[in-house]
Scaffold this active site. Structure first.
Site, short mmCIF file in Angstrom:
data_model
loop_
_atom_site.label_atom_id
_atom_site.label_comp_id
_atom_site.label_asym_id
_atom_site.label_seq_id
_atom_site.Cartn_x
_atom_site.Cartn_y
_atom_site.Cartn_z
N ALA A 104 0.80 -1.22 0.00
CA ALA A 104 0.00 0.00 0.00
C ALA A 104 0.83 1.27 0.00
CB ALA A 104 -0.95 -0.01 1.19
N ARG B 142 2.85 10.02 -11.41
CA ARG B 142 1.87 10.95 -11.96
C ARG B 142 2.45 12.35 -12.12
NH1 ARG B 142 -1.40 8.48 -7.83
NH2 ARG B 142 -2.67 6.80 -8.73
N GLU C 270 9.96 -5.80 -3.93
CA GLU C 270 8.97 -6.50 -3.12
C GLU C 270 9.41 -7.95 -2.96
OE1 GLU C 270 6.33 -8.24 -0.98
OE2 GLU C 270 6.28 -6.06 -1.21
N SER D 83 0.48 -4.50 -4.09
CA SER D 83 -0.71 -3.65 -3.95
C SER D 83 -1.97 -4.46 -3.63
CB SER D 83 -0.92 -2.85 -5.25
OG SER D 83 0.17 -2.01 -5.50
N CYS E 33 -5.94 -6.41 4.89
CA CYS E 33 -7.11 -6.36 5.77
C CYS E 33 -8.23 -7.29 5.28
CB CYS E 33 -7.65 -4.93 5.87
SG CYS E 33 -6.47 -3.74 6.51
N ARG F 235 3.37 1.36 -16.25
CA ARG F 235 3.41 2.79 -15.95
C ARG F 235 4.84 3.25 -15.65
NH1 ARG F 235 0.64 4.57 -11.62
NH2 ARG F 235 -0.11 6.42 -12.69
N ASN G 265 -2.07 4.04 2.78
CA ASN G 265 -2.35 4.64 1.48
C ASN G 265 -2.22 6.16 1.52
OD1 ASN G 265 -3.33 2.67 -0.75
ND2 ASN G 265 -4.22 1.86 1.11
N TYR H 193 -31.61 11.97 9.82
CA TYR H 193 -32.61 11.19 10.56
C TYR H 193 -33.73 10.74 9.64
CZ TYR H 193 -37.00 10.31 12.94
OH TYR H 193 -38.19 9.76 13.31
N TRP I 89 -32.94 10.93 18.26
CA TRP I 89 -31.63 11.19 18.85
C TRP I 89 -30.72 10.01 18.50
CZ3 TRP I 89 -29.70 15.49 21.06
CH2 TRP I 89 -30.61 16.48 21.44
#
Length: 460
Positions: free
Chosen positions: A13, A24, A37, A43, A47, A74, A311, A432, A440
């Site tokens: 990440a 970019r 890596e 990537s 989780c 890229r 990230n 609400y 509430w």
């Protein structure tokens, strides 16, 4: 003009977000990017591994956001199965090991990003390396666990640890038809909550058929003649197991950084400034699970291993490396999880956190429904709120419940970031309608009770 070289250590990440953002902003003629890596995947969502193991996520590939080939397309030279084994800060180079060929070589850098992540806590106890004992940090770990579940001689599972990974993996194993026992060294599961809120999680896990044993310190893993796990031993019991999952937590992976003399904090993570630059080093940045970040409520650094932060760190690092600008001000410690249909959320400080930094506080705990009480499907949730003595500043919120309970913590996360008092919170204009909330909202009910507690404390 010779292009500068950016070297990135870590292809998940933080690392690849940094590389992508830098690309970019600068083309390959201005900035060449080499990323290393050591694993098989880039990537991906760590989780999401418990949900892939459970079957909620169908395919391993669903967790991969961008493949190595997509990064290379890229103009990012991503070298997989390649581990950086040394950082030469003075010489501005790193030594890499190709884990497939065994070749080692040096690569120079003008700018360096360290995104080495975190490593699972794995106590040095007898039997921890036995067949059938698994961590769940990487996609490779998840695949190994799934393979082990298929080969398990029986249907008894033991999870060591009752934090986020522990309770999520307990659910995953339950869905595979295992009898699940969770061994927890603490007073209650989910040590990120106060014990009174952790008790609610314990009761819910019992109701799901998960056996939770608290104050259980693992002493060793027992194995059979074939070397495979047969049981997990604690000081006063032995728990049969055909598979064991370790969910004890993680710690920053800073072995390389420490060896290179880079600064680490009290929790073992790299120390950075607001731009995510490593303190004292103009051309080295770090982000993700290997760094410590500022806790905006406590005013101290802490280590939080979450993809959301990683990230963001990567985006900020990439912007700064690429000639733009960005800062990461800190966190309030928001996290959510679930075990089956029970949702668990927290943000800010627990009681012991507030004590540790010298804050006096009051607490308020309420039960309310997530919808109007008369609307079909309304279910109870418990909200606990901490507010600073006298000032009423919000310090923390914990929520345990069902039916949309967890994401309500985001209200508190915004309030904490804004430095709001609980009295200011009571005036929040929240959405609400009977299918979504009572008149509430439960968070506002807790805030009202906290206001009353602050006022009582002020007159005592």
């Amino acid at each position: 003009m010779t292009a500068e070289r950016l070297v990135v250590i870590g292809g998940d990440a933080a690392g690849m977000s940094a590389a992508s953002q830098a690309r970019r902003l600068k083309g390959p003629e201005e900035l060449s990017i080499v990323a290393f890596e050591r694993g098989h995947f880039s990537s991906y969502s760590a989780c999401g591994i418990p949900y892939w193991v459970s079957g909620d996520v169908a395919e391993r590939g669903d967790l991969i956001a961008r493949s190595p080939e997509e990064h290379r397309a890229r103009d990012i030279d991503l070298r997989m199965r390649t581990e950086v084994t040394e950082i030469d800060v003075a010489g501005q180079r790193v030594r890499a090991l190709d884990r497939e060929s065994g070749e080692t070589y040096w690569t120079g850098f003008d700018k360096l990003v360290i995104a080495t992540g975190a490593r699972p806590v794995r106590p040095a106890l007898p039997g921890m390396d036995a067949a059938g004992v698994h961590g769940v940090q990487t996609l490779d770990d998840g695949q190994a666990l799934l393979n082990s579940l298929d080969r398990a001689p029986g249907r008894r599972a033991v999870v060591v640890g009752a934090g986020y990974i522990g309770v999520e993996m307990a659910e995953a194993l339950l869905k595979h038809g295992f009898q699940v026992t969770v061994l927890n060294r603490g007073e209650q599961p989910m040590a990120t909550l106060d014990p009174d809120m952790g008790r609610l999680v314990h009761d819910a896990m019992d109701g799901l058929g998960i056996t939770t044993v608290n104050r259980a310190e693992v002493t060793k893993i027992l194995t059979g003649a074939d070397g495979r796990v047969t049981a997990v031993a604690t000081a006063d019991a032995s728990h049969p197991a055909d598979v064991v999952v370790l969910g004890i937590g993680v710690e920053p992976e800073t072995t390389l950084a420490r060896a290179a003399g880079l600064p680490v904090g009290p929790h073992g993570g790299l120390l950075t400034d607001l731009s995510m630059r490593v303190v004292g080093h103009d051309n080295i940045w770090a982000g993700g699970d290997c760094v410590e970040v500022l806790d905006l409520v406590a005013g101290r650094t802490r280590h939080i291993a979450l993809g959301t932060h990683a990230n963001k760190h990567g985006q900020i690092i990439g912007a700064n490396v690429g000639g733009g600008y960005g800062t990461f001000p800190g966190v309030v410690g928001t996290a959510v999880s679930k075990v089956c249909d029970l949702e668990i959320a927290r943000t800010g400080l627990r009681e012991k956190d507030a004590h540790a930094v010298g804050l006096r506080f009051v607490t308020a705990t309420i039960e309310s429904t997530g919808r109007a009480g008369y609307y079909p499907g309304a279910q109870l949730m418990t909200v606990k709120m901490l507010a600073e003595y006298r000032t009423g500043r919000l310090l923390g919120v914990q929520i345990v419940g069902r039916d949309g309970a967890a994401k309500r913590v985001d209200i508190a996360a915004v309030a904490l970031t804004a430095g709001m008092t609980v009295e200011q919170m009571t005036a929040l204009d929240l959405g609400y309608a009977p299918p979504f909330s009572p008149v509430w909202d439960p968070v506002l009910v807790a805030a009202r009770k906290a206001v009353a507690a602050v006022r009582r404390a002020g007159t005592a």
